[in-house]
Scaffold this active site. Structure first.
Site, short mmCIF file in Angstrom:
data_model
loop_
_atom_site.label_atom_id
_atom_site.label_comp_id
_atom_site.label_asym_id
_atom_site.label_seq_id
_atom_site.Cartn_x
_atom_site.Cartn_y
_atom_site.Cartn_z
N PRO A 154 -71.09 39.80 2.68
CA PRO A 154 -70.17 38.93 3.42
C PRO A 154 -70.57 38.66 4.86
CG PRO A 154 -69.30 41.14 3.33
CD PRO A 154 -70.56 41.17 2.53
N CYS A 155 -71.60 37.84 5.04
CA CYS A 155 -72.04 37.52 6.40
C CYS A 155 -71.00 36.71 7.17
CB CYS A 155 -73.38 36.79 6.37
SG CYS A 155 -73.43 35.35 5.29
N HIS A 156 -70.00 36.16 6.47
CA HIS A 156 -68.93 35.45 7.18
C HIS A 156 -68.08 36.39 8.02
CE1 HIS A 156 -67.01 36.72 3.37
NE2 HIS A 156 -65.89 36.79 4.07
#
Length: 247
Positions: A154-156
Site C-alpha cells: 500500500p504505497c498510497h
C-alpha cells in the site's frame, strides 16, 4: 484389474506438470479492485504486477508492454491466486508476491511499506529509516512510484513530510480516495500540518505518535498535545510510540 506396479508408480509421481508451463508462462486476469477493475499478472511464485485498469489502458496494450518489458509470454490465468481477491477487498494477508526482479533495496522498501496498517500513513523519511537507509528519501520515492503491486503493497499510505498526500501512480485523486476509504481524515491532517503539528502525544501516557496511529486516535482532546518534531516531544518528556515508531 489395476496393475500394482503401475499403481505404485502413479502414487510416486508428481501430478501432471501443469507447473512446467507456469514456470515459463505468466497468467493474467482482470479482477475487481477498491476503485474499479485491476489487471494482475501472476507467475509461479506469486503476483508480479498489478495495475488499475483505468490507468493501464487497453488490455492488449498492457499485455504487450508486459511481454516486452519482462521477456515472458502471458496467457489468461485459470483462477485468481489465493488471497488476491480478499486483499483487494481489504481483508486477509494477501497473496504471495514475486518481486525477484527488484533490487534488494527496493524489496526492503516495499516490505516496510507493506507493514503500514490500513487507515494509517507514514512519511517517506520514515520508510527510508525503517528500511535501514535514512538518507535515501528520494530513492524511496522512486521505488514507490514504480511499485509493481500497488494496493497489495500500500504505497498510497506513504505521504510527504509536510503533510501533503503527494502523488500516486494512477493519480493523486486515487490516492486520496484510497485513504478516505480507509477512514483517514485528510482534512484534519491538513489542519494539523498547517499548524506545524507532525506528532501528537498524550500527557497521561507520555507517548507521542503519528496522528493516524491507533493509539493517537484514542487520546482525548484534554490530554492531546501536538509537536512539530520528535526532538521537541522528547524535550517535553515524551517517548516515541513503540508501534508507529515516529521519526
Amino acid at each position: 484389474m489395476t496393475d500394482p506396479v503401475l499403481a505404485a508408480l502413479r502414487d510416486l509421481a508428481e501430478p501432471a506438470p501443469a507447473t512446467l508451463a507456469d514456470r515459463v508462462v505468466d497468467g493474467w486476469l482482470r479482477v475487481p479492485g477498491p476503485l474499479g477493475e485491476v489487471y494482475a499478472v501472476v507467475g509461479a511464485r506469486g503476483v508480479r504486477l498489478l495495475r488499475p485498469a483505468a490507468f493501464a489502458g487497453e488490455l492488449d496494450a498492457f499485455l504487450e508492454d508486459y511481454r516486452s518489458r519482462h521477456g515472458r509470454p502471458v496467457r489468461p490465468a485459470p483462477r485468481a491466486p489465493r488471497g488476491l481477491l480478499p486483499a483487494l477487498r481489504g481483508r486477509g494477508e494477501g497473496p504471495a508476491l514475486d518481486l525477484g526482479d527488484l533490487t534488494p533495496f527496493a524489496r526492503e522498501v516495499l516490505a516496510v511499506t507493506a507493514r503500514i496498517p490500513a487507515g494509517q500513513i507514514r512519511p517517506y523519511g520514515w520508510v527510508a529509516r525503517e528500511a535501514g537507509h535514512p538518507a535515501a528519501v528520494r530513492a524511496v520515492g522512486t521505488v514507490l512510484a514504480r511499485n509493481p503491486v500497488p494496493l497489495l503493497v500500500p504505497c498510497h499510505r506513504v505521504v510527504r513530510s509536510d503533510g501533503d498526500v503527494g502523488q500516486y501512480l494512477s493519480g493523486r485523486a486515487d490516492k486520496v480516495a484510497l485513504l478516505e476509504r480507509e477512514g483517514v481524515e485528510l482534512a484534519h491532517l491538513e489542519a494539523l500540518a498547517a499548524a506545524g503539528t507532525r506528532l501528537v502525544g498524550s500527557d497521561t501516557t507520555g507517548v507521542v505518535c503519528f496522528p493516524t496511529c491507533h493509539h493517537a486516535r484514542r487520546i482525548t482532546t484534554a490530554h492531546r498535545h501536538g509537536f512539530p518534531s520528535l526532538a521537541r516531544a522528547r524535550a517535553a518528556g515524551y517517548r516515541p510510540c513503540r508501534d508507529c515508531r515516529p521519526s
